[in-house]
Design a protein around this motif. Structure first.
Motif, PDB file in Angstrom:
ATOM      1  N   SER A  20       0.308  -1.390  -0.359  1.00 32.20           N
ATOM      2  CA  SER A  20      -0.396  -0.379   0.061  1.00 32.20           C
ATOM      3  C   SER A  20       1.101   1.492  -0.253  1.00 32.20           C
ATOM      4  CB  SER A  20      -1.036  -0.303   1.683  1.00 32.20           C
ATOM      5  OG  SER A  20      -1.935   1.518   1.406  1.00 32.20           O
ATOM      6  N   PHE A  23       0.204   3.759   0.769  1.00 33.77           N
ATOM      7  CA  PHE A  23       0.285   4.699   2.378  1.00 33.77           C
ATOM      8  C   PHE A  23       0.888   3.861   3.348  1.00 33.77           C
ATOM      9  CE2 PHE A  23      -3.728   5.084   0.163  1.00 33.77           C
ATOM     10  CZ  PHE A  23      -4.370   6.164  -0.208  1.00 33.77           C
ATOM     11  N   THR A  61       4.382   6.292   5.052  1.00 40.72           N
ATOM     12  CA  THR A  61       4.947   6.572   6.806  1.00 40.72           C
ATOM     13  C   THR A  61       6.024   6.231   6.800  1.00 40.72           C
ATOM     14  OG1 THR A  61       3.738   4.173   7.420  1.00 40.72           O
ATOM     15  CG2 THR A  61       2.279   5.876   7.558  1.00 40.72           C
ATOM     16  N   LEU A  63       3.908  15.203  16.561  1.00 43.92           N
ATOM     17  CA  LEU A  63       4.180  16.032  15.960  1.00 43.92           C
ATOM     18  C   LEU A  63       3.976  15.161  14.736  1.00 43.92           C
ATOM     19  CD1 LEU A  63       3.072  19.257  14.588  1.00 43.92           C
ATOM     20  CD2 LEU A  63       5.993  19.084  14.737  1.00 43.92           C
ATOM     21  N   LEU A  64       5.115  14.439  14.735  1.00 46.32           N
ATOM     22  CA  LEU A  64       5.172  13.484  13.794  1.00 46.32           C
ATOM     23  C   LEU A  64       4.103  12.382  13.262  1.00 46.32           C
ATOM     24  CD1 LEU A  64       9.253  12.481  14.111  1.00 46.32           C
ATOM     25  CD2 LEU A  64       7.952  13.632  12.800  1.00 46.32           C
ATOM     26  N   LEU A  65       3.184  12.065  14.582  1.00 46.54           N
ATOM     27  CA  LEU A  65       2.710  10.277  14.911  1.00 46.54           C
ATOM     28  C   LEU A  65       1.906  11.317  13.899  1.00 46.54           C
ATOM     29  CD1 LEU A  65       3.698   8.893  18.075  1.00 46.54           C
ATOM     30  CD2 LEU A  65       3.300   7.937  15.606  1.00 46.54           C
ATOM     31  N   SER A 119       0.999  12.639  11.304  1.00 46.80           N
ATOM     32  CA  SER A 119       0.700  12.538   9.908  1.00 46.80           C
ATOM     33  C   SER A 119       1.250  11.216   9.579  1.00 46.80           C
ATOM     34  CB  SER A 119       2.148  13.216   8.807  1.00 46.80           C
ATOM     35  OG  SER A 119       2.545  14.408   9.585  1.00 46.80           O
ATOM     36  N   VAL A 120       0.938  10.345  10.413  1.00 50.38           N
ATOM     37  CA  VAL A 120       1.053   8.939  10.815  1.00 50.38           C
ATOM     38  C   VAL A 120      -0.049   8.388  10.181  1.00 50.38           C
ATOM     39  CG1 VAL A 120       2.186   6.408  11.260  1.00 50.38           C
ATOM     40  CG2 VAL A 120       3.839   8.777  10.959  1.00 50.38           C
ATOM     41  N   MET A 137      -2.988   8.379   6.831  1.00 42.91           N
ATOM     42  CA  MET A 137      -1.996   7.208   6.323  1.00 42.91           C
ATOM     43  C   MET A 137      -2.551   6.097   6.517  1.00 42.91           C
ATOM     44  SD  MET A 137       1.392   9.253   5.230  1.00 42.91           S
ATOM     45  CE  MET A 137       2.114  10.333   5.251  1.00 42.91           C
ATOM     46  N   ILE A 138      -2.206   5.609   8.143  1.00 41.14           N
ATOM     47  CA  ILE A 138      -3.241   4.411   8.251  1.00 41.14           C
ATOM     48  C   ILE A 138      -4.368   3.968   8.184  1.00 41.14           C
ATOM     49  CG2 ILE A 138      -3.195   2.669  10.142  1.00 41.14           C
ATOM     50  CD1 ILE A 138      -0.962   3.761  11.473  1.00 41.14           C
ATOM     51  N   SER A 159      -6.527   5.681   5.812  1.00 41.11           N
ATOM     52  CA  SER A 159      -6.101   5.422   4.865  1.00 41.11           C
ATOM     53  C   SER A 159      -6.481   3.944   4.063  1.00 41.11           C
ATOM     54  CB  SER A 159      -5.588   6.475   3.341  1.00 41.11           C
ATOM     55  OG  SER A 159      -5.661   8.082   4.253  1.00 41.11           O
ATOM     56  N   PHE A 160      -5.052   3.688   4.589  1.00 42.99           N
ATOM     57  CA  PHE A 160      -4.410   2.342   4.102  1.00 42.99           C
ATOM     58  C   PHE A 160      -5.652   1.096   4.673  1.00 42.99           C
ATOM     59  CE2 PHE A 160      -2.882  -1.771   6.545  1.00 42.99           C
ATOM     60  CZ  PHE A 160      -2.127  -1.931   5.020  1.00 42.99           C
ATOM     61  N   PHE A 210      -9.030   1.974   1.598  1.00 42.29           N
ATOM     62  CA  PHE A 210      -8.668   1.562   0.425  1.00 42.29           C
ATOM     63  C   PHE A 210      -8.366   0.475   0.256  1.00 42.29           C
ATOM     64  CE2 PHE A 210      -8.039   6.344   0.291  1.00 42.29           C
ATOM     65  CZ  PHE A 210      -8.113   6.509  -0.621  1.00 42.29           C
ATOM     66  N   ARG A 243      -9.209  17.184   8.889  1.00 42.99           N
ATOM     67  CA  ARG A 243      -8.609  18.733   8.410  1.00 42.99           C
ATOM     68  C   ARG A 243      -8.708  20.100   9.072  1.00 42.99           C
ATOM     69  NH1 ARG A 243     -10.387  19.558   2.972  1.00 42.99           N
ATOM     70  NH2 ARG A 243      -8.871  18.232   1.734  1.00 42.99           N
ATOM     71  N   GLY A 244      -8.101  19.049  10.183  1.00 43.54           N
ATOM     72  CA  GLY A 244      -7.551  20.028  11.375  1.00 43.54           C
ATOM     73  C   GLY A 244      -8.321  20.309  12.593  1.00 43.54           C
TER      74      GLY A 244
END
Lengths: 305, 352
Positions: free
Chosen positions: A266, A268, A272, B156-158, B160-161, B164-165, B167-168, B171, B280-281
């Motif tokens: 994936s 996505f 990460t 802060l870094l997590l 962004s992760v 995506m998880i 979305s994973f 999808f 969205r924030g």
């Protein structure tokens, strides 16, 4: 999988990594002077939309680039006013700047959604022009790509080999001491933010004028936050940032390669990787001060009156 | 990384102080509206008419008012998710990520156990949401408590992760036959019940209860006292035998759990389906609200309400004034800028 597909992936990695590297360099300057700019996402959006709009109106991509760069500098000055002059909390101010960028960029860019522009002209690498067209077309880069590594070296030189850079880093480590040794922390922080904004503007210009050549809302898609991660990953060092940006865009390239060779992972999850890698690196560094974060990063300079 | 001292106002509010604060914030908001009005005017829209639209659409009708409350509900929860850790000088910028993970786990519950009756399923989803959020907060909390990495960076870094998880999963596994970017609609038993025939759902009650509990715990219990001690001086607190490490980890997890609950409430109450990138924030807005409110429960309620008026009023501006929806972020940002910049006339008032 052919050589051509590998080269294609490489070329696209270079394109997507360039805007990231410019932005990261800008954030390195900000953070070296002790200011965390979480509003990068908004700064980039405003720069990208302003640059795109001007390019669409004037038809001159270089003019668009200039406007984009200035817009980035001005956006960062807003942050400067809040955190330097008004001594506001940096994280909160940065997030407010991000929301401001969301709104302002949508406003600026709205008439230009779907507009066609002539992007930055792409110049072939010297010596590669006698290759077959199929190959040489992959390695026609625009001016900003050729400039990105020299700019990184320039930023390194500015930070580590000039008096200005020394003062800037001194302010980032301890503003009071810098003040005592005759420097003006407020002015230096403004300068750092402006310079950082110019670079973020360059990154955004590359994104909208050279790479995608269109404007959509939220088109930066988290690049501002990736840049913040990259700054930490590269230990606040412009030269290491080159490696970091290559690695980040390499992850994108790797993902495309896997897809073209038929392996299903994936995208996505692959996206990460950079963030998780940064966290792992931070854990490995541990609590030691070796990682060279500017000591007064995020602190408010209260002045000495 | 950052001293959060200035975000934590001392407890023990005097009424006069509260009134002063309200007056001050009112002044600031007026100033923000003036600035935004100038921009509207420059771009050729009628500012006064636009503001009339904003207020008549939000406060002028029962429906508009209910929409404001709908917007406010998740903000209350996310702000609380920031405010609780901020009491012991933990800076939780990761609410956005915790919200996504809460929504993710809650959705898993809704899709797997969709046949269960609501009175089992909803508590289960809430629990899963809280687990998701607190797991996402546990990592930064643990790393901070052991002194390895500062929690500001990791949260802060997590952030962004987590999307995506989500979305994973959407999808890859959960997407509905028709759309690829969202799950099938939840079964009715997985939906939070709505109140008063509006879109307001049960999570409002939850948020208000949690705010009250937070206030009560901070004011009247041992835990609150110990948290205040840690917030005041962690060193001294540790020497007095307060288990600072356990507090750091568990309070961070509680903050994460409440953020996760906000995520669960979004998918189960507001959307009824899990969308990729739905937030969205909201989490970042929660951080700002908590910061502006100084982490006080009443302040969170008021600030969220004002911000919700602006946000939901923006919907109408888009329709009637031909402005992109995102423009309301400009008004929002002006409000935040003005509050952050603490203009001078307010300081003079304070001295007087």
């Amino acid at each position: 999988m052919t050589l051509l597909s590998i080269l294609g992936v490489l070329s696209s990695a270079i394109f997507s990594g360039t805007s990231l590297l410019y932005t990261t360099l800008g954030e390195i300057i900000d953070q070296r002077s002790g200011i965390v700019n979480l509003g990068l996402e908004g700064v980039m959006l405003v720069s990208a939309s302003a640059g795109f709009a001007v390019t669409a109106i004037s038809g001159n991509p270089y003019l668009g680039m200039l406007v984009s760069v200035i817009a980035g500098g001005l956006m960062n000055l807003i942050l400067g006013f809040l955190v330097v002059s008004r001594r506001a909390n940096q994280l909160a101010s940065g997030l407010a700047l991000m929301f401001f960028g969301f709104g302002l960029s949508a406003w600026i860019g709205r008439p230009y959604v779907g507009a066609k522009i002539r992007g930055l002209p792409r110049l072939p690498l010297p010596g590669l022009s006698n290759l077959p067209v199929l190959y040489s077309s992959l390695f026609k880069f625009d001016l900003l790509i050729y400039l990105v590594i020299p700019v990184a070296i320039l930023v390194w030189w500015l930070l580590f080999r000039t008096r200005w850079g020394l003062g800037l880093r001194a302010v980032g480590e301890n503003a009071d001491t810098a003040f005592a040794s005759g420097r003006n922390p407020l002015l230096i922080r403004y300068q750092a933010l402006f310079a950082g904004g110019l670079l973020a503007g360059l990154g955004a210009a590359h994104l909208s004028i050279a790479y995608t050549m269109n404007w959509t809302e939220y088109m930066t898609a988290g690049r501002g936050f990736i840049a913040v991660a990259l700054v930490i990953f590269s230990k606040w060092n412009p030269i290491r940032a080159i490696v970091g940006a290559l690695l980040f865009s390499g992850a994108v390239a790797f993902q495309l390669l896997l897809q073209s060779s038929g392996i299903q992972i994936s995208p996505f999850l692959l996206d990460t990787i950079p963030y998780i890698l940064t966290i792992l690196v931070l854990i490995i560094w541990g609590g030691t001060r070796k990682h060279a974060a500017p000591a007064s990063l995020g602190r408010v300079y209260q002045g000495t009156e | 990384m950052l001293p959060m001292r200035d975000a934590i106002k001392r407890s023990g509010f005097v009424r006069q102080k509260t009134i002063n604060a309200v007056v001050r914030y009112a002044f600031m908001i007026v100033l923000a509206f003036l600035l935004f009005g100038i921009i509207l005017w420059i771009s050729g829209k009628d500012p006064i008419q636009s503001y009339k639209d904003i207020f008549s659409s939000t406060l002028g009708s029962a429906y508009g008012f209910s929409e404001v409350i709908v917007t406010m509900t998740p903000l209350l929860l996310t702000a609380l998710g920031v405010a609780i850790p901020s009491r012991i000088i933990l800076i939780n910028v990761g609410v956005e990520g915790q919200l996504y993970m809460g929504a993710c786990l809650a959705t898993w519950g809704a899709l797997t156990f969709g046949d269960l009756p609501a009175w089992i399923l909803l508590p289960l989803m809430m629990l899963l949401g809280m687990i998701g959020g607190s797991l996402w907060a546990f990592v930064p909390g643990y790393l901070r408590a052991t002194g390895i990495v500062n929690e500001t960076i990791t949260t802060l870094l997590l952030n962004s992760v987590a999307p995506m998880i989500v979305s994973f999963f959407i999808f890859g596994f959960w997407h509905s036959p028709m759309d690829t970017n969202k799950t099938p609609n939840f079964s009715t038993s997985a939906r939070l019940p709505t109140l008063f025939n509006t879109r307001i759902d049960l999570s409002l009650v939850l948020a208000l209860v949690l705010l009250t509990v937070f206030w009560f715990v901070m004011k009247y219990t041992r835990w609150g006292l110990e948290m205040k001690a840690i917030g005041g001086n962690p060193q001294a607190a540790r020497r007095n035998g307060i288990p600072v490490k356990i507090y750091l980890i568990s309070v961070m997890c509680i903050g994460g759990a409440i953020s996760g609950l906000a995520g669960m409430a979004q998918v189960s109450g507001f959307y009824g389906v899990l969308l990729a990138n739905f937030s969205r924030g909201i989490g970042f807005m929660g951080f700002l609200i908590s910061w502006l409110a100084g982490g006080s429960p009443l302040g969170i309620l008021l600030t969220s309400f004002v911000i919700s008026i602006i946000i939901s009023g923006g919907n109408l501006l888009q329709l009637t004034r031909d402005l992109p929806y995102a423009v309301i972020n400009v008004l929002l940002a002006f409000t935040l800028f003005v509050v952050l910049a603490r203009p001078n006339f307010l300081i003079q008032r304070k001295d007087a």
